[in-house]
Design an enzyme around this catalytic site. Structure first.
Site, short mmCIF file in Angstrom:
data_model
loop_
_atom_site.label_atom_id
_atom_site.label_comp_id
_atom_site.label_asym_id
_atom_site.label_seq_id
_atom_site.Cartn_x
_atom_site.Cartn_y
_atom_site.Cartn_z
N LYS A 137 0.82 -1.21 0.00
CA LYS A 137 0.00 0.00 0.00
C LYS A 137 0.86 1.26 0.00
O LYS A 137 0.48 2.26 -0.58
CB LYS A 137 -0.95 0.02 1.20
CG LYS A 137 -2.13 -0.93 1.04
CD LYS A 137 -3.19 -0.68 2.10
CE LYS A 137 -4.36 -1.63 1.94
NZ LYS A 137 -5.34 -1.51 3.00
N LYS B 255 -3.85 -10.39 -6.35
CA LYS B 255 -5.14 -10.71 -5.73
C LYS B 255 -6.26 -9.81 -6.26
O LYS B 255 -6.03 -8.65 -6.58
CB LYS B 255 -4.93 -10.61 -4.22
CG LYS B 255 -6.00 -9.93 -3.44
CD LYS B 255 -5.66 -9.74 -1.99
CE LYS B 255 -5.92 -8.28 -1.67
NZ LYS B 255 -6.20 -7.95 -0.30
N LYS C 148 -11.05 -4.80 -4.46
CA LYS C 148 -12.09 -3.83 -4.80
C LYS C 148 -11.50 -2.47 -5.11
O LYS C 148 -12.17 -1.61 -5.67
CB LYS C 148 -13.12 -3.75 -3.68
CG LYS C 148 -12.56 -3.38 -2.32
CD LYS C 148 -13.60 -3.66 -1.23
CE LYS C 148 -12.98 -3.52 0.14
NZ LYS C 148 -13.69 -4.19 1.20
P1 AMP Z 1 -11.10 -6.29 2.95
O1 AMP Z 1 -11.95 -5.99 1.77
O2 AMP Z 1 -9.65 -6.01 2.70
O3 AMP Z 1 -11.61 -5.69 4.21
O4 AMP Z 1 -11.19 -7.86 3.15
C1 AMP Z 1 -12.27 -8.49 3.81
C2 AMP Z 1 -12.06 -9.98 3.83
O5 AMP Z 1 -12.07 -10.51 2.50
C3 AMP Z 1 -10.73 -10.43 4.45
O6 AMP Z 1 -10.94 -11.58 5.21
C4 AMP Z 1 -9.87 -10.73 3.25
O7 AMP Z 1 -8.87 -11.68 3.53
C5 AMP Z 1 -10.89 -11.28 2.27
N1 AMP Z 1 -10.46 -11.07 0.88
C6 AMP Z 1 -10.25 -9.88 0.27
N2 AMP Z 1 -9.86 -10.06 -1.01
C7 AMP Z 1 -9.82 -11.40 -1.22
C8 AMP Z 1 -9.50 -12.23 -2.34
N3 AMP Z 1 -9.12 -11.70 -3.52
N4 AMP Z 1 -9.58 -13.57 -2.20
C9 AMP Z 1 -9.96 -14.12 -1.02
N5 AMP Z 1 -10.28 -13.40 0.08
C10 AMP Z 1 -10.22 -12.05 -0.01
#
Ligand code: AMP
Ligand code: TRP
Length: 330
Positions: A113, A195, A198
Site C-alpha cells: 500500500k 489478488k 475492490k
Molecule cells: P477487505 O476488503 O480487505 O476488508 O477484506 C475483507 C475480507 O475478504 C478479508 O478476510 C480478506 O482476507 C478477504 N479477501 C479480500 N480479497 C480477497 C481475495 N481476492 N480472495 C480471497 N479473500 C479475499
C-alpha cells in the site's frame, strides 16, 4: 460448554467483490451456530487510505446489508461498526506500545500500500495491523475467518497476545486463523498473479457482489487466460486455475469434475457457463441485499444494538488490561 469465539471484519472501502465473498463472507454465516460470532465493519481501518466521507457512510451501510444478505443473522451474531465501540482505539494504543517498529516494517500489505500511496504516507497505515490485533483480542477471540492475505496480520495479533500475557500475566486468548483451503485467495481477472481487490483501478479485474448479469458475463469473457486452450487446473495456467476455483466454490462441484466436464471444449464455453454459475450464486444475495439496503430504520436498529452488545464484551477486556498495566480506575 461455553461456545468458542469468532471475530472477523471487513472494510467499508468500496463495494465488495466475489473475492471478499469467497475468502471471507461466505464462511461467516456457517460459523454462527457453533460459535459465538462477532462481525465488524472496520471503518477505522478504512480511513487509512483516502475516503470520501459521503461514500464511507454509504459503504458502511452497504457492508452491513451485504453481511446479512450473505447469511449473518443479527439475532445469532454480534454485528457492529468499529468506530461505535471506542475500546478498539483504546486497546490499539496500548498494543502500539508493545509492538516493534521492525515487525510493522515487515508487513507485506503495508509495503504494497505504501508503494501505491503518492502523497505523504500516514502513520495509520503503518499501525493498521495493531488496530486489527486490538479488534481481535478485545473479544477473547479463538478463531478468525479471513482470506489468505490476512495471515501475516493474524501472526502479529498472536504475537502481541503472547507478549502481553508474558509481560503482565494471562489476559488474552491467543487467536487462530481460519483460512479455507480453496478460495482463500481469488486472483484478479486481468492479472492472475495479483489478488482480486475492490480498489483495483481496472474494473474488469474484479466482479462485484452487486454486478448484474451483463457485467458479470462481460468481465468473465474478458478475463485473461493463456494460449494453451485446454481447461486444466495447473500453476502454468493461473488465469484458468483461478476461474476453476471460482467455479468450484460457487457451484459446489469438485475441481476434477469441472476439468472433466470441459475436456475437449474451449475457453468460450467454459467462460459462458462459469458466468451462469456466478449469476446464479449471486442472485439470492443481491435480492436480499437490496431489501436490507432499503430498510434504513432496520439497519440502524441492528448496528445500534450490535454496538451495545460489543461494547459490553470489549469493556470487560479493556478494564482488565488497564488494571494490569497500572492505570488507576476512575
Ligand atoms: P477487505 O476488503 O480487505 O476488508 O477484506 C475483507 C475480507 O475478504 C478479508 O478476510 C480478506 O482476507 C478477504 N479477501 C479480500 N480479497 C480477497 C481475495 N481476492 N480472495 C480471497 N479473500 C479475499
Ligand atoms: N484487515 C482486514 C482486511 O483488510 C480487515 C480486518 C480488520 C479484520 N480487523 C479485523 C479481519 C479483525 C479479521 C479480524 O481484510
Amino acid at each position: 460448554m461455553e461456545k468458542k469465539i469468532v471475530f472477523s471484519g471487513v472494510q467499508p472501502s468500496g463495494a465488495l467483490t466475489i473475492g471478499n465473498y469467497i475468502g471471507a463472507l461466505r464462511n461467516f454465516g456457517e460459523l454462527q451456530d457453533e460459535f459465538d460470532c462477532n462481525y465488524c465493519i472496520v471503518d477505522m481501518h478504512a480511513i487509512t487510505v483516502p475516503q470520501v466521507p459521503k461514500n464511507l457512510r454509504k459503504n458502511t451501510l452497504d457492508v452491513l446489508s451485504m453481511y446479512m444478505a450473505c447469511g449473518i443473522d443479527p439475532e445469532k451474531s454480534t454485528l457492529f461498526v468499529q468506530s461505535h465501540v471506542p475500546a478498539h482505539a483504546e486497546l490499539s494504543w496500548v498494543l502500539n506500545t508493545i509492538t516493534y517498529m521492525g515487525q510493522l516494517n515487515r508487513m507485506t500489505q503495508f509495503k504494497e500500500k505504501s508503494k501505491k500511496s503518492d502523497e505523504n504516507l500516514n502513520a495509520g497505515l503503518f499501525t493498521y495491523p495493531v488496530l486489527m490485533a486490538a479488534d481481535i483480542l478485545l473479544y477473547q477471540t479463538d478463531f478468525v475467518p479471513v482470506g489468505e492475505d490476512q495471515k501475516q496480520h493474524l501472526e502479529l495479533a498472536r504475537d502481541l497476545a503472547e507478549r502481553f500475557n508474558n509481560k503482565y500475566s494471562d489476559t488474552f486468548v491467543v487467536p487462530e486463523p481460519l483460512i479455507k483451503e480453496f478460495g482463500a485467495r481469488i486472483m484478479s481477472l486481468q492479472d492472475p498473479t495479483s489478488k482480486m481487490s475492490k480498489s483495483d483501478s481496472d474494473e474488469n479485474a474484479f466482479i462485484l457482489l452487486q454486478d448484474n448479469k451483463d457485467k458479470i458475463s462481460k468481465k468473465i469473457k474478458r478475463a485473461v487466460t493463456d494460449s494453451v486452450g485446454i481447461v486444466n487446473y495447473s500453476d502454468d495456467q493461473p488465469g484458468i486455475k483461478n476461474l476453476i476455483n471460482i467455479y468450484s466454490v460457487l457451484s459446489g462441484k469438485e475441481i476434477n469434475d469441472i476439468v472433466d466436464m470441459y475436456s475437449g471444449k474451449g475457453y468460450g464455453v467454459f467462460k459462458s457457463e462459469l458466468a451462469e454459475v456466478v449469476v446464479e450464486a449471486l442472485d439470492p444475495i443481491q435480492t436480499k441485499y437490496r431489501e436490507y439496503l432499503d430498510s434504513k430504520d432496520y439497519l440502524e436498529k441492528i448496528y445500534t444494538e450490535g454496538a451495545q452488545k460489543a461494547e459490553a464484551k470489549a469493556r470487560k477486556t479493556l478494564r482488565k488490561v488497564y488494571k494490569k498495566i497500572g492505570f488507576i480506575s476512575r
